[in-house]
Design a protein around this motif. Sequence first.
Motif, PDB file in Angstrom:
ATOM      1  N   PRO A   1       0.827  -1.213   0.000  1.00  0.00           N
ATOM      2  CA  PRO A   1       0.000   0.000   0.000  1.00  0.00           C
ATOM      3  C   PRO A   1       0.858   1.258   0.000  1.00  0.00           C
ATOM      4  N   ILE A   2       0.409   2.247  -0.716  1.00  0.00           N
ATOM      5  CA  ILE A   2       1.094   3.540  -0.772  1.00  0.00           C
ATOM      6  C   ILE A   2       0.088   4.587  -0.322  1.00  0.00           C
ATOM      7  N   LEU A   3       0.337   5.195   0.807  1.00  0.00           N
ATOM      8  CA  LEU A   3      -0.559   6.187   1.382  1.00  0.00           C
ATOM      9  C   LEU A   3       0.018   7.567   1.108  1.00  0.00           C
ATOM     10  N   VAL A   4      -0.731   8.403   0.403  1.00  0.00           N
ATOM     11  CA  VAL A   4      -0.268   9.735   0.022  1.00  0.00           C
ATOM     12  C   VAL A   4      -1.254  10.767   0.551  1.00  0.00           C
ATOM     13  N   GLY A   5      -0.753  11.720   1.308  1.00  0.00           N
ATOM     14  CA  GLY A   5      -1.585  12.818   1.803  1.00  0.00           C
ATOM     15  C   GLY A   5      -1.634  13.927   0.767  1.00  0.00           C
TER      16      GLY A   5
END
Length: 92
Positions: free
Chosen positions: A41-45
């Motif tokens: 998973p890649i979590l980007v704000g």
Amino acid sequence: MGQSPFEQTRGLFLAAPRGTGKSTFLRLDMVPELRDRGAVPILVGLWSDRSRDPTGLIVEGIKDAIRQAEAGAIKAPRQMGVTKFGSGSSSG
């Protein structure tokens, strides 16, 4: 019966009012579960820097994930006791 959100292949959209715990849920619950299932998973704000184009933030997040994966690929053999890397040569 509905499909599990962990089986989705096109992404996940999560919407709720500000301050209701979306990011906390993702960091503490969803991301660890996805990792346990073998996903990356890649979590980007996207609101982390409002002056930047969200596309750039996403690309940066993907690049960071790739760098971490590459670092892990180098670290793993060292943890198993491998101290030298090289390619074999054949005499002819």
